[in-house]
Design a protein around this motif. Structure first.
Motif, mmCIF file in Angstrom:
data_model
loop_
_atom_site.group_PDB
_atom_site.id
_atom_site.type_symbol
_atom_site.label_atom_id
_atom_site.label_comp_id
_atom_site.label_asym_id
_atom_site.label_seq_id
_atom_site.Cartn_x
_atom_site.Cartn_y
_atom_site.Cartn_z
ATOM 1 N N SER A 139 14.551 -41.420 5.753
ATOM 2 C CA SER A 139 13.533 -42.535 6.756
ATOM 3 C C SER A 139 14.227 -41.980 8.262
ATOM 4 N N ILE A 140 13.190 -43.079 9.121
ATOM 5 C CA ILE A 140 13.673 -42.661 10.618
ATOM 6 C C ILE A 140 15.346 -43.209 10.947
ATOM 7 N N ALA A 141 15.644 -44.446 10.127
ATOM 8 C CA ALA A 141 16.848 -44.631 9.763
ATOM 9 C C ALA A 141 18.086 -43.365 9.855
ATOM 10 N N TYR A 187 19.936 -47.483 14.942
ATOM 11 C CA TYR A 187 19.528 -48.874 15.607
ATOM 12 C C TYR A 187 21.083 -50.046 15.268
ATOM 13 N N TYR A 233 23.457 -48.494 6.818
ATOM 14 C CA TYR A 233 21.952 -48.052 5.792
ATOM 15 C C TYR A 233 21.445 -46.693 6.253
ATOM 16 N N GLY A 281 8.568 -44.327 8.961
ATOM 17 C CA GLY A 281 9.106 -45.554 10.093
ATOM 18 C C GLY A 281 8.373 -47.338 8.852
ATOM 19 N N LEU A 282 7.900 -48.298 9.509
ATOM 20 C CA LEU A 282 8.389 -48.623 8.738
ATOM 21 C C LEU A 282 6.899 -49.462 8.509
ATOM 22 N N PHE A 320 11.214 -54.094 1.129
ATOM 23 C CA PHE A 320 12.358 -53.817 0.980
ATOM 24 C C PHE A 320 13.275 -54.779 1.843
ATOM 25 N N ARG A 333 16.955 -56.894 2.153
ATOM 26 C CA ARG A 333 17.557 -56.329 3.098
ATOM 27 C C ARG A 333 18.213 -57.273 3.126
HETATM 28 C C1 8X3 Z 1 13.625 -48.565 6.823
HETATM 29 C C2 8X3 Z 1 12.870 -48.809 7.739
HETATM 30 O O1 8X3 Z 1 13.576 -50.093 10.210
HETATM 31 O O2 8X3 Z 1 15.351 -49.253 8.825
HETATM 32 O O3 8X3 Z 1 14.253 -47.450 6.146
HETATM 33 O O4 8X3 Z 1 14.139 -47.884 9.853
HETATM 34 S S1 8X3 Z 1 14.015 -48.941 9.129
#
Ligand code: 8X3
Ligand code: NDP
Length: 266
Positions: free
Chosen positions: A146-148, A153, A159, A190-191, A196, A200
């Motif tokens: 993921s970009i995560a 953030y 996560y 990304g999104l 998901f 969450r």
């Molecule tokens: C899932 C999308 O927005 O948490 O990895 O980066 S986000």
């Protein structure tokens, strides 16, 4: 696809009951792969297996699996081997976020679930299926990062930590496999609009829908397309890292959103 290097391969997808995993299974089956569908929700696995057999005449093996259960992972490997379904591609997709709170008020059960699924589950699956690939000197491990895993953030803490771990594991695995023809790729979206955010936010569908409102998010098919692309690359090419984001998204929290018009006038 100009050249199809997917046909005849055996692809195991974790978390194939929804979202990105279900799309990956559909894309691989469409291109002639034999697919092993796994996830915890049996009815969804059975429905997808029927769909893929009907639509593509696909050779499908569907098996309920919780990736957190290490013994179940190795048992599935043995069952598959006995049935001639030894995967030469694994898509480590099963994963989730649980909660989105500052660390100081986070829920330890949520943390367990994320770490056990996203990190340890990925390890159990990889450790179980990789030796046969090394032995055959052929195979591909695709980790859905993921970009995560590259940008933290606000309130993403644990996560993001799991996805940073996935990134490190992809790098480490890639190094460890030098000298073999087993490839490793990390596909980092990304999104993407899937279940998901509902997962969450513990079933808060209104809050989840808000995550995807006002812009055009990626679809699960966009990600499946990227996964297919990396696996279909010629065998001497390893696309190690593919990052894809909506055009409306330029960083973890930098998203161009049109203002919500609000409810229609009475
Ligand atoms: C899932 C999308 O927005 O948490 O990895 O980066 S986000
Ligand atoms: P979904 O919630 O739509 O799908 C998640 C899948 O994971 C389901 O099939 C679910 O199946 C499975 N899963 C969850 N827990 C387990 C478990 N313990 N054992 C086996 N399977 C499990 O989410 P996405 O499709 O969006 O997520 C897929 C991957 O993509 C995740 O790794 C996520 O972190 C990553 N990702 C998602 C992004 C997004 O914006 N949506 C962006 C970047 C990465 P079941 O409940 O039946 O077990």
């Amino acid at each position: 696809m100009p050249v199809n290097r997917i046909r005849g391969r055996t692809v195991l997808v974790t978390g194939a009951t929804a979202g990105i995993g279900a799309s990956c299974a559909r894309y691989f089956a469409r291109e002639g792969a034999r697919v092993v569908l796994t996830g915890r929700r049996r009815e969804r696995l059975d429905a997808l297996a029927t769909e893929l057999r009907d639509a593509h005449g696909a050779d499908v093996f569907a098996a309920p699996l919780d990736v957190r259960d290490r013994a179940a992972v190795t048992a599935l490997r043995d069952t598959l081997a006995a049935q001639g379904f030894t995967p030469d591609v694994i898509v480590n997709n099963a994963g989730k976020a649980r909660g989105m709170d500052p660390l100081q008020s986070g829920d330890a059960d949520d943390w367990d679930e994320m770490i056990d699924t996203n990190v340890k589950g990925l390890l159990w699956v990889t450790r179980a299926f990789l030796p046969a690939m090394v032995e055959a000197d052929r195979g591909h491990v695709v980790n859905i990062g993921s970009i995560a895993g590259r940008w933290v953030y606000p309130s993403g803490n644990v996560y993001c930590g799991t996805k940073y771990a996935v990134r490190a594991l992809s790098e480490g695995l890639n190094i460890d496999l030098v000298g073999t023809r087993v490839r490793v790729s990390s596909v980092d979206p990304g999104l993407v609009e899937t279940e998901f955010s509902e997962v969450r936010f513990h079933g808060d569908t209104e809050r989840a829908e808000g995550v995807y409102r006002g812009y055009t998010p990626l679809t699960p098919d966009d990600v499946a397309d990227a996964v297919l692309y990396v696996v279909n690359a010629p065998e001497h090419v390893d696309i190690f890292n593919l990052v894809l984001m909506p055009t409306d998204q330029r960083h973890a929290t930098v998203v161009h959103k049109e203002p919500d018009p609000g409810p229609p006038p009475e």
